[in-house]
Write an enzyme that holds these catalytic residues in place. Structure first.
Site, mmCIF file in Angstrom:
data_model
loop_
_atom_site.group_PDB
_atom_site.id
_atom_site.type_symbol
_atom_site.label_atom_id
_atom_site.label_comp_id
_atom_site.label_asym_id
_atom_site.label_seq_id
_atom_site.Cartn_x
_atom_site.Cartn_y
_atom_site.Cartn_z
ATOM 1 N N ARG A 35 0.848 -1.199 0.000
ATOM 2 C CA ARG A 35 0.000 0.000 0.000
ATOM 3 C C ARG A 35 0.881 1.246 0.000
ATOM 4 O O ARG A 35 2.073 1.180 0.268
ATOM 5 C CB ARG A 35 -0.896 0.024 1.251
ATOM 6 N N GLU A 79 -5.807 5.118 13.681
ATOM 7 C CA GLU A 79 -6.754 4.207 14.334
ATOM 8 C C GLU A 79 -7.428 4.793 15.567
ATOM 9 O O GLU A 79 -8.360 4.185 16.095
ATOM 10 C CB GLU A 79 -6.071 2.872 14.682
ATOM 11 N N TYR A 137 -1.039 4.819 10.671
ATOM 12 C CA TYR A 137 -1.377 3.860 11.730
ATOM 13 C C TYR A 137 -0.177 3.778 12.655
ATOM 14 O O TYR A 137 0.971 3.699 12.192
ATOM 15 C CB TYR A 137 -1.650 2.463 11.144
ATOM 16 N N VAL A 197 -11.604 -8.296 18.131
ATOM 17 C CA VAL A 197 -11.986 -7.414 19.245
ATOM 18 C C VAL A 197 -11.134 -6.153 19.222
ATOM 19 O O VAL A 197 -9.956 -6.202 18.883
ATOM 20 C CB VAL A 197 -11.778 -8.166 20.587
ATOM 21 N N MET A 219 -2.756 -7.259 7.012
ATOM 22 C CA MET A 219 -3.506 -8.081 6.055
ATOM 23 C C MET A 219 -3.881 -7.310 4.786
ATOM 24 O O MET A 219 -3.716 -7.817 3.670
ATOM 25 C CB MET A 219 -4.753 -8.674 6.730
ATOM 26 N N LYS A 251 1.687 2.000 7.372
ATOM 27 C CA LYS A 251 2.001 1.228 8.580
ATOM 28 C C LYS A 251 2.845 2.041 9.556
ATOM 29 O O LYS A 251 3.503 3.008 9.190
ATOM 30 C CB LYS A 251 2.769 -0.050 8.208
ATOM 31 N N SER A 293 -10.472 -2.310 8.123
ATOM 32 C CA SER A 293 -11.139 -3.388 8.864
ATOM 33 C C SER A 293 -12.111 -4.127 7.946
ATOM 34 O O SER A 293 -12.301 -5.342 8.066
ATOM 35 C CB SER A 293 -11.884 -2.822 10.076
ATOM 36 N N HIS A 310 -0.643 2.128 16.296
ATOM 37 C CA HIS A 310 -0.852 0.957 17.166
ATOM 38 C C HIS A 310 0.099 0.966 18.360
ATOM 39 O O HIS A 310 0.726 -0.058 18.687
ATOM 40 C CB HIS A 310 -0.689 -0.342 16.367
ATOM 41 N N ASP A 349 -19.869 -11.063 21.088
ATOM 42 C CA ASP A 349 -19.508 -9.678 21.397
ATOM 43 C C ASP A 349 -19.938 -9.369 22.827
ATOM 44 O O ASP A 349 -20.786 -10.061 23.400
ATOM 45 C CB ASP A 349 -20.154 -8.688 20.406
ATOM 46 N N ILE A 393 -4.232 -8.726 15.944
ATOM 47 C CA ILE A 393 -2.796 -8.805 16.255
ATOM 48 C C ILE A 393 -2.126 -7.436 16.231
ATOM 49 O O ILE A 393 -1.161 -7.196 16.947
ATOM 50 C CB ILE A 393 -2.078 -9.781 15.272
ATOM 51 N N ASP A 394 -2.664 -6.504 15.409
ATOM 52 C CA ASP A 394 -2.004 -5.183 15.360
ATOM 53 C C ASP A 394 -2.098 -4.453 16.694
ATOM 54 O O ASP A 394 -1.320 -3.550 16.973
ATOM 55 C CB ASP A 394 -2.554 -4.319 14.205
HETATM 56 N N1 LIG Z 1 -4.361 -7.398 11.093
HETATM 57 C C1 LIG Z 1 -4.724 -6.459 10.248
HETATM 58 O O1 LIG Z 1 -4.197 -6.370 9.139
HETATM 59 C C2 LIG Z 1 -5.807 -5.522 10.596
HETATM 60 C C3 LIG Z 1 -6.251 -5.459 11.870
HETATM 61 N N2 LIG Z 1 -7.316 -4.681 12.224
HETATM 62 C C4 LIG Z 1 -7.677 -4.721 13.633
HETATM 63 O O2 LIG Z 1 -8.840 -5.485 13.871
HETATM 64 C C5 LIG Z 1 -9.345 -5.166 15.170
HETATM 65 C C6 LIG Z 1 -10.857 -4.966 15.128
HETATM 66 O O3 LIG Z 1 -11.142 -3.761 14.444
HETATM 67 P P1 LIG Z 1 -12.641 -3.244 14.171
HETATM 68 O O4 LIG Z 1 -13.528 -4.364 13.841
HETATM 69 O O5 LIG Z 1 -12.524 -2.120 13.219
HETATM 70 O O6 LIG Z 1 -13.046 -2.672 15.584
HETATM 71 P P2 LIG Z 1 -14.541 -2.292 16.048
HETATM 72 O O7 LIG Z 1 -14.376 -1.257 17.108
HETATM 73 O O8 LIG Z 1 -15.393 -2.001 14.886
HETATM 74 O O9 LIG Z 1 -15.068 -3.660 16.691
HETATM 75 C C7 LIG Z 1 -14.551 -4.189 17.871
HETATM 76 C C8 LIG Z 1 -15.637 -5.011 18.531
HETATM 77 O O10 LIG Z 1 -15.037 -5.675 19.660
HETATM 78 C C9 LIG Z 1 -16.083 -5.758 20.627
HETATM 79 N N3 LIG Z 1 -15.505 -6.097 21.934
HETATM 80 C C10 LIG Z 1 -14.830 -5.312 22.815
HETATM 81 N N4 LIG Z 1 -14.484 -6.034 23.895
HETATM 82 C C11 LIG Z 1 -14.940 -7.303 23.682
HETATM 83 C C12 LIG Z 1 -14.887 -8.505 24.432
HETATM 84 N N5 LIG Z 1 -14.291 -8.568 25.652
HETATM 85 N N6 LIG Z 1 -15.456 -9.621 23.909
HETATM 86 C C13 LIG Z 1 -16.043 -9.593 22.683
HETATM 87 N N7 LIG Z 1 -16.126 -8.472 21.943
HETATM 88 C C14 LIG Z 1 -15.585 -7.348 22.435
HETATM 89 C C15 LIG Z 1 -16.731 -4.386 20.582
HETATM 90 O O11 LIG Z 1 -18.007 -4.392 21.207
HETATM 91 C C16 LIG Z 1 -16.790 -4.171 19.061
HETATM 92 O O12 LIG Z 1 -18.028 -4.618 18.534
HETATM 93 C C17 LIG Z 1 -8.540 -3.909 15.585
HETATM 94 O O13 LIG Z 1 -7.476 -4.285 16.438
HETATM 95 C C18 LIG Z 1 -8.020 -3.391 14.274
HETATM 96 O O14 LIG Z 1 -6.891 -2.563 14.418
HETATM 97 C C19 LIG Z 1 -7.976 -3.907 11.311
HETATM 98 C C20 LIG Z 1 -7.550 -3.897 10.012
HETATM 99 C C21 LIG Z 1 -6.399 -4.663 9.559
HETATM 100 C C1 LIG Z 2 -5.226 -1.275 10.439
HETATM 101 C C2 LIG Z 2 -3.958 -1.862 10.063
HETATM 102 O O1 LIG Z 2 -3.156 -2.179 10.901
HETATM 103 C C3 LIG Z 2 -3.662 -2.092 8.670
HETATM 104 O O2 LIG Z 2 -4.482 -1.758 7.797
HETATM 105 O O3 LIG Z 2 -2.585 -2.625 8.364
#
Ligand SMILES: NC(=O)C1=CN([C@@H]2O[C@H](COP(=O)(O)OP(=O)(O)OC[C@H]3O[C@@H](n4cnc5c(N)ncnc54)[C@H](O)[C@@H]3O)[C@@H](O)[C@H]2O)C=CC1
Ligand SMILES: CC(=O)C(=O)O
Length: 371
Positions: free
Chosen positions: A15, A117, A93, A238, A301, A74, A133, A95, A197, A268-269
């Site tokens: 990206r 973020e 970003y 989460v 991802m 990143k 996301s 993190h 959730d 994981i981020d």
């Molecule tokens: N690995 C990657 O490449 C990427 C990672 N992400 C990450 O994914 C994760 C999720 O992001 P979003 O969905 O946008 O966040 P979001 O804020 O839209 O959703 C998070 C959800 O987690 C729920 N939650 C909070 N505590 C909880 C618990 N104890 N048990 C169950 N649910 C719980 C909340 O109620 C909410 O519905 C973030 O860490 C984000 O940075 C996002 C994009 C890319």
């Molecule tokens: C949100 C994030 O960490 C990514 O898009 O790579």
């Protein structure tokens, strides 16, 4: 304002922080955009396209990093910390709750770290995280389906099953943007989907959206253990904004899963929600096996689908970048409370509570730095 756009250097991160269309918007606003040669290549944008839009192309990363504001995708890697200087505005970003080394470098060098973020709307939405996301959520089910194949190390099941053979079970922990998008694809692929959730209102919304094609379950340790024990694919989605992700899935719960099951920890981020996720993996080598379960924990991802992701990301970041460039970051943040929440570090202080708590650092109110 002079704005630098470096080439991303993370493993398989194709990206880039701006498209030629974004350059044109910033130029029209009276700003200069300095792009590192080849920065857009992985997303299908040539240096010539950036030049035509009004950017200056330079060969040296150092020159890009010496501009007033640097926009990235990143979080900077350690080899980029040497470019930091006092007063640099870094818009990307970050993190930081999962990045102690980067947090220290931003404090030591007194960088103004504005994290995509943690920019947050009054309704709680995270406008600069949402598109990525959406990508990562959709990819999570697709990737999970792929790694469940025998040749990829999985148990050899098809998410949809076939007539006479049961469908695979997918449990998604966290029903926000990632969770909802993972569910869309998993349902489309024919899986039996459960979303867990903590927020009952969110569970209601999800049931309104998906009807009886999903099961919704309240998040607590017993329900998580029960649901993942017989799941083929478990997706971690989460988020507590800005904070380190809570470790909701214990090693014991993973041990209870059947051999060849798959975990995709999208969170994981922010540090990940599985106790058994002890490393960040890369697109080159995305999985490892623990207790017979395949673990996928790639922190970038969307980098695997850079064309879609770059356009989706810059659609939302450029309007905020324009506010910063037009008004200066102080005025822009004072006028826009959502952007204000993005400031994680300033003048050597941590100004985001969850980040300060994650590292046992002193928290300082950002407003004291904006007068
Ligand atoms: N690995 C990657 O490449 C990427 C990672 N992400 C990450 O994914 C994760 C999720 O992001 P979003 O969905 O946008 O966040 P979001 O804020 O839209 O959703 C998070 C959800 O987690 C729920 N939650 C909070 N505590 C909880 C618990 N104890 N048990 C169950 N649910 C719980 C909340 O109620 C909410 O519905 C973030 O860490 C984000 O940075 C996002 C994009 C890319
Ligand atoms: C949100 C994030 O960490 C990514 O898009 O790579």
């Amino acid at each position: 304002m002079y704005i630098g756009i470096p080439k991303e250097i993370k493993n398989n991160e194709n990206r880039v922080a701006i498209t030629p269309a974004g350059v044109l918007s910033l130029k029209t606003g009276g700003h200069e955009v300095i792009v590192e040669a080849g920065a857009g290549a992985g997303s299908g944008f040539t240096d010539e396209q950036y030049r035509e839009a009004g950017a200056t192309i330079v060969a040296s990363a150092k020159e890009v990093w010496s501009q007033e504001m640097v926009m990235k995708v990143k979080e900077p890697l350690p080899e980029e910390y040497d470019y930091f200087y006092e007063g640099l505005i870094l818009f990307t970003y970050l993190h930081l709750a999962a990045e102690p080394g980067l947090t220290k470098a931003l404090i030591d060098k007194k960088v103004i770290g504005i994290a995509y973020e943690t920019v947050q709307l009054p309704n709680g939405g995270l406008p600069l995280l949402t598109p990525m996301s959406e990508v990562a959520g959709r990819m999570a089910s697709q990737i999970g389906a792929q790694f469940l194949e025998k040749s990829k190390g999985g148990k050899g099941v098809l998410l949809s099953g076939i007539p006479g053979v049961k469908r695979s079970k997918v449990t998604i922990i966290g029903g926000g943007v990632v969770g909802m998008n993972a569910a869309k694809i998993a349902i489309g692929l024919g899986a039996n989907v459960t979303i867990i959730d903590l927020n009952p209102e969110r569970l209601r919304e999800l049931e309104d959206i998906f009807g009886t094609s999903i099961n919704t379950i309240m998040s607590n340790p017993m329900n998580i253990a029960d649901s993942i024990a017989d799941s083929d694919l478990v997706i971690g989605a989460v988020l507590i904004p800005g904070a380190r992700a809570p470790r909701l899935v214990t090693e014991e719960m993973v041990e209870a899963m059947t051999e060849g099951s798959v975990i995709v920890d999208v969170a994981i981020d922010q540090g990940g929600i599985f106790e058994t996720v002890d490393r960040i993996t890369t697109h080159d080598n995305p999985t490892y096996t623990k207790h017979g379960v395949l673990h996928y924990s790639v922190a970038n991802m969307p980098g695997a689908v850079p064309r879609t992701s770059t356009i989706g990301l810059t659609n939302v970041t450029v309007p905020y970048a324009l506010q910063i460039a037009n008004k200066g970051y102080k005025q822009a943040c004072l006028e826009n409370g959502s952007l204000l929440k993005g400031i994680n570090t300033i003048e050597g202080f941590v100004t985001y509570k969850a980040v300060a708590e994650a590292h046992g650092l002193e928290y300082d109110d950002v407003l004291g730095h904006l007068q």
